[in-house]
Enzyme design. Structure first.
Site, short mmCIF file in Angstrom:
data_model
loop_
_atom_site.label_atom_id
_atom_site.label_comp_id
_atom_site.label_asym_id
_atom_site.label_seq_id
_atom_site.Cartn_x
_atom_site.Cartn_y
_atom_site.Cartn_z
CD GLN A 237 3.34 5.83 2.53
OE1 GLN A 237 2.34 5.29 2.07
NE2 GLN A 237 4.32 5.14 3.11
CG HIS B 206 -0.90 1.62 7.18
ND1 HIS B 206 -0.02 1.18 8.13
CD2 HIS B 206 -0.19 2.43 6.35
CE1 HIS B 206 1.18 1.70 7.88
NE2 HIS B 206 1.10 2.45 6.80
CD GLU B 207 -1.26 2.62 2.63
OE1 GLU B 207 -0.78 3.77 2.57
OE2 GLU B 207 -0.57 1.62 2.95
N GLY C 181 0.84 -1.19 0.00
CA GLY C 181 0.00 0.00 0.00
C GLY C 181 0.87 1.24 0.00
CG HIS D 156 0.10 6.99 5.20
ND1 HIS D 156 1.21 7.59 5.72
CD2 HIS D 156 0.40 5.67 5.11
CE1 HIS D 156 2.14 6.66 5.94
NE2 HIS D 156 1.68 5.48 5.58
CB CYS E 186 4.99 2.57 7.55
SG CYS E 186 4.53 4.03 6.60
CG LEU E 187 6.74 0.97 1.55
CD1 LEU E 187 6.15 1.23 0.17
CD2 LEU E 187 7.92 0.01 1.45
ZN ZN Z 1 2.50 3.61 5.75
#
Ligand code: ZN
Length: 179
Positions: free
Chosen positions: A51, A137-138, A46, A141, A95-96
């Site tokens: 991000q 989660h997204e 995701g 963000h 998380c990236l």
């Molecule tokens: Zn994340």
């Protein structure tokens, strides 16, 4: 399509409550495609627009790589919104934008999400398990919320010291911001 550098914690973009998208233009479609490319390349399941430094309400998700033999299933969502929730589930999330950090999160077990798809058509997704967790989660963000917000300031500082020594395997952009 191009792979975009991923913005790393504590970049201020990650703390921004993102603006709704007024219209799904060609430009927005291009961003969604670049986000998908970036997510697959990382690899991740995701990615949200902040991000990659774009503070608009856009997310991409494909959790199929976590299920053996599952066909690719890409969601590219504009203005996603949780309209119903049910139950509770605990999940260890990464998380990236916060490489190397894992956190147990309490999430709704099932969610219904409304959004526009890449063509600007309204869609509804009913999700559970990993897909439900990933959507939450997204969507966090694009509201400027991160899984690292739930730990103490000291732990966040310690994490940053660790981060100095890690080099993620995907292209990243570091910028200083408040912890
Ligand atoms: Zn994340």
């Amino acid at each position: 399509m191009s792979i975009l550098p991923i913005v790393i914690y504590p970049d201020p973009a990650l703390k921004t409550k993102c603006e709704p998208v007024a219209e799904v233009t060609k430009e927005i479609q291009k961003i969604l495609d670049n986000m998908a490319e970036t997510m697959y390349a990382a690899p991740g399941i995701g990615l949200a627009a902040p991000q990659v430094g774009i503070t608009q309400r856009l997310i991409v998700i494909d959790v199929s790589s976590r299920e053996e033999g599952a066909p690719k299933k890409l969601y590219q969502l504009v203005n996603p919104k949780i309209v119903a929730r049910e139950g509770e589930i605990e999940w260890e999330e990464g998380c990236l934008s916060i490489p190397g950090f894992l956190q147990n999160m309490k999430r709704s077990a099932k969610v219904t999400v409304e959004a526009l798809d890449k063509k600007g058509k309204p869609i509804q997704i009913e999700a559970q398990e990993l897909l439900a967790v990933c959507l939450q989660h997204e969507i966090d963000h694009i509201d400027g919320k991160l899984i690292i917000d739930n730990v103490s300031r000291l732990k966040r500082k310690l994490y940053l010291e660790e981060l100095e020594k890690t080099e993620p395997s995907y292209p990243v952009k570091h910028r200083r911001g408040e912890l």
